[in-house]
Write an enzyme that holds these catalytic residues in place. Structure first.
Site, mmCIF file in Angstrom:
data_model
loop_
_atom_site.group_PDB
_atom_site.id
_atom_site.type_symbol
_atom_site.label_atom_id
_atom_site.label_comp_id
_atom_site.label_asym_id
_atom_site.label_seq_id
_atom_site.Cartn_x
_atom_site.Cartn_y
_atom_site.Cartn_z
ATOM 1 N N GLU A 1 0.819 -1.212 0.000
ATOM 2 C CA GLU A 1 0.000 0.000 0.000
ATOM 3 C C GLU A 1 0.848 1.255 0.000
ATOM 4 O OE1 GLU A 1 -3.154 -1.453 3.234
ATOM 5 O OE2 GLU A 1 -2.937 0.710 3.179
ATOM 6 N N CYS B 1 3.243 8.490 1.074
ATOM 7 C CA CYS B 1 3.673 7.620 2.165
ATOM 8 C C CYS B 1 3.968 6.253 1.556
ATOM 9 C CB CYS B 1 2.551 7.534 3.193
ATOM 10 S SG CYS B 1 2.873 6.358 4.513
ATOM 11 N N CYS C 1 5.560 -6.844 8.268
ATOM 12 C CA CYS C 1 6.496 -6.272 9.239
ATOM 13 C C CYS C 1 6.649 -7.259 10.388
ATOM 14 C CB CYS C 1 5.918 -4.955 9.763
ATOM 15 S SG CYS C 1 6.979 -4.099 10.948
ATOM 16 N N CYS D 1 4.187 -4.329 16.799
ATOM 17 C CA CYS D 1 3.504 -3.307 17.616
ATOM 18 C C CYS D 1 2.030 -3.682 17.763
ATOM 19 C CB CYS D 1 3.644 -1.925 16.974
ATOM 20 S SG CYS D 1 5.357 -1.389 16.837
ATOM 21 N N CYS E 1 -0.968 -2.151 15.535
ATOM 22 C CA CYS E 1 -0.706 -1.946 14.107
ATOM 23 C C CYS E 1 -1.186 -3.126 13.272
ATOM 24 C CB CYS E 1 0.784 -1.716 13.893
ATOM 25 S SG CYS E 1 1.223 -1.460 12.173
ATOM 26 N N CYS F 1 -2.659 1.903 8.689
ATOM 27 C CA CYS F 1 -1.651 1.234 7.875
ATOM 28 C C CYS F 1 -2.004 -0.227 7.650
ATOM 29 C CB CYS F 1 -0.298 1.248 8.567
ATOM 30 S SG CYS F 1 0.085 2.788 9.359
HETATM 31 N N1 SAH Z 1 7.938 0.943 11.332
HETATM 32 C C1 SAH Z 1 7.949 2.370 11.357
HETATM 33 C C2 SAH Z 1 7.105 3.014 10.269
HETATM 34 C C3 SAH Z 1 5.764 2.455 9.947
HETATM 35 S S1 SAH Z 1 4.388 2.829 10.947
HETATM 36 C C4 SAH Z 1 7.567 2.867 12.720
HETATM 37 O O1 SAH Z 1 7.232 2.081 13.592
HETATM 38 O O2 SAH Z 1 7.659 4.069 12.957
HETATM 39 C C5 SAH Z 1 4.096 4.546 10.882
HETATM 40 C C6 SAH Z 1 3.486 5.104 12.153
HETATM 41 O O3 SAH Z 1 2.113 4.690 12.306
HETATM 42 C C7 SAH Z 1 4.192 4.615 13.409
HETATM 43 O O4 SAH Z 1 4.336 5.669 14.317
HETATM 44 C C8 SAH Z 1 3.213 3.572 13.937
HETATM 45 O O5 SAH Z 1 3.436 3.329 15.286
HETATM 46 C C9 SAH Z 1 1.902 4.222 13.622
HETATM 47 N N2 SAH Z 1 0.732 3.327 13.641
HETATM 48 C C10 SAH Z 1 0.659 2.035 13.308
HETATM 49 N N3 SAH Z 1 -0.589 1.566 13.464
HETATM 50 C C11 SAH Z 1 -1.323 2.581 13.907
HETATM 51 C C12 SAH Z 1 -2.685 2.727 14.259
HETATM 52 N N4 SAH Z 1 -3.536 1.712 14.206
HETATM 53 N N5 SAH Z 1 -3.089 3.939 14.672
HETATM 54 C C13 SAH Z 1 -2.238 4.992 14.743
HETATM 55 N N6 SAH Z 1 -0.959 4.918 14.415
HETATM 56 C C14 SAH Z 1 -0.484 3.725 14.012
#
Ligand code: SAH
Length: 350
Positions: free
Chosen positions: A93, A106, A113, A117, A120, A334
């Site tokens: 995406e 973006c 990944c 987290c 996510c 994401c």
């Molecule tokens: N791996 C990198 C970049 C990808 S995620 C990182 O962790 O920074 C980009 C941003 O979106 C990160 O800050 C991540 O924590 C956040 N993110 C992921 N899922 C999310 C969600 N459901 N709601 C809000 N932010 C989210």
């Protein structure tokens, strides 16, 4: 013989290849411009090259197929999501955001990944594979072609952890900002990491002018560990130390990202601790109301609560904004479009 991925060759590498063909140096400039300025999908398009050169190129090299599989446009703010199918069938995406200051894309850096987290969607099925430099670049090239609009800003905040795909990510930054290609200013590029300390330290030595964003999401080690497994490997103090060094080495102010989840990290105590943590740091804090993910149990705080949180930090002298949610009507979070599409495909097959 497997064909070589020509779009992943930087200008100097391509020039060498072309020289080895016995061609004049200007041919390298022409080919590079076709690939990186005009986003060519095939060698046949390169009409200012002789037919025999085009044939020779296509025997040795490939411009890997990248098919647009879905495109969604937000009714609210003209944000668009693009789902691309790669040559091996994997889906990625990318998002186009139209701002007053220009268009920002973006990009994803990996298929899936492995950072895990909790909130996510991109990490639910783990890591499938790294993206090549060409696959990261061509997300931008394809979007420029599809929209006929220029892209001036890039954020590496899509699916994947860029510092877990370090070499390809760094090559991408070189190539997207190279004057032979799209020449996007490094000052208009932001890369986000969950906090892989050795990668952050290495990045600060690359001589880049890009903005580093750190996904912080919690104001103490214990809470961060619960939300982000990567915190088991790197203590919060170490991660912040790497951010400070990034600023010292590059002069670029670090951005901290903090996804606000109701009842999880949005309390008064969280705001107090976060202020303490960031006080005195030359940084910017981005609050992002968490995007609810179907498979996960996080909810965003109501907007009053989010603004209270913001105000508390502001009063404590922190440079803070709540990120305007974009495209919330189009599978905002994401990895959600990819998941939905892949699930639909599976259903069809069954
Ligand atoms: N791996 C990198 C970049 C990808 S995620 C990182 O962790 O920074 C980009 C941003 O979106 C990160 O800050 C991540 O924590 C956040 N993110 C992921 N899922 C999310 C969600 N459901 N709601 C809000 N932010 C989210």
């Amino acid at each position: 013989m497997e064909k070589k991925d020509i779009v992943s060759y930087n200008y100097e590498e391509l020039a060498q290849e072309v020289q080895a063909f016995g061609e004049k140096p200007y041919r390298a400039r022409q080919i590079y411009a076709w690939l990186h300025e005009r986003g060519a999908d095939s060698f046949e398009e390169m009409t200012n090259l002789s037919k025999s050169l085009r044939e020779r190129l296509s025997e040795e090299y490939e411009i890997a197929r990248m098919r647009i599989a879905a495109r969604q446009r937000s009714e609210i703010d003209s944000t668009e999501k693009f789902l691309f199918e790669l040559s091996d069938g994997n889906l990625i995406e990318s998002v186009l955001m139209r701002h007053a200051y220009g268009n920002s894309v973006c990009v994803s850096s990996q298929v899936g990944c492995r950072m895990g987290c909790r909130f996510c969607a991109s990490t639910i099925d783990g890591l499938e594979r790294n993206l090549t430099p060409s696959e990261i670049l061509r997300q931008i090239y394809q979007i420029q072609k599809l929209t006929e609009e220029r892209v001036s800003h890039v954020v590496v905040m899509g699916t994947g952890e860029p510092l877990d795909n370090y070499d390809n990510f760094v090559k991408f930054i070189h190539m997207i900002s190279d004057s032979h290609g799209l020449h996007i200013s490094q000052r208009n590029i932001t890369a986000s990491t969950c906090g892989i300390v050795p990668g952050m330290r290495r990045l600060s030595e690359e001589g880049f002018q890009i903005t580093l964003a750190l996904s912080l999401h919690a104001s103490n080690q214990e809470k961060r560990r619960q939300l982000m497994p990567v915190a088991n490997r790197y203590e919060l103090g170490e991660v912040l130390g790497a951010c400070d060094d990034y600023f010292k080495r590059t002069g670029r102010r670090v951005t901290f990202e903090y996804s606000l989840a109701a009842g999880v990290n949005d309390t008064e105590q969280d705001a107090r601790e976060l202020s303490e943590l960031l006080k005195g740091r030359n940084c910017h804090l981005n609050l992002i109301p968490v995007n609810p993910v179907k498979e996960r149990d996080f909810k965003k705080p109501d907007s009053k609560k989010a603004h209270e949180f913001e105000n508390k930090l502001e009063k404590n002298g922190i440079n803070v904004t709540i990120r305007r949610e974009r495209g919330s009507d189009i599978d905002g979070a994401c990895g959600q479009l990819r998941r939905r599409y892949a699930a639909g495909k599976r259903e069809k097959q069954e």
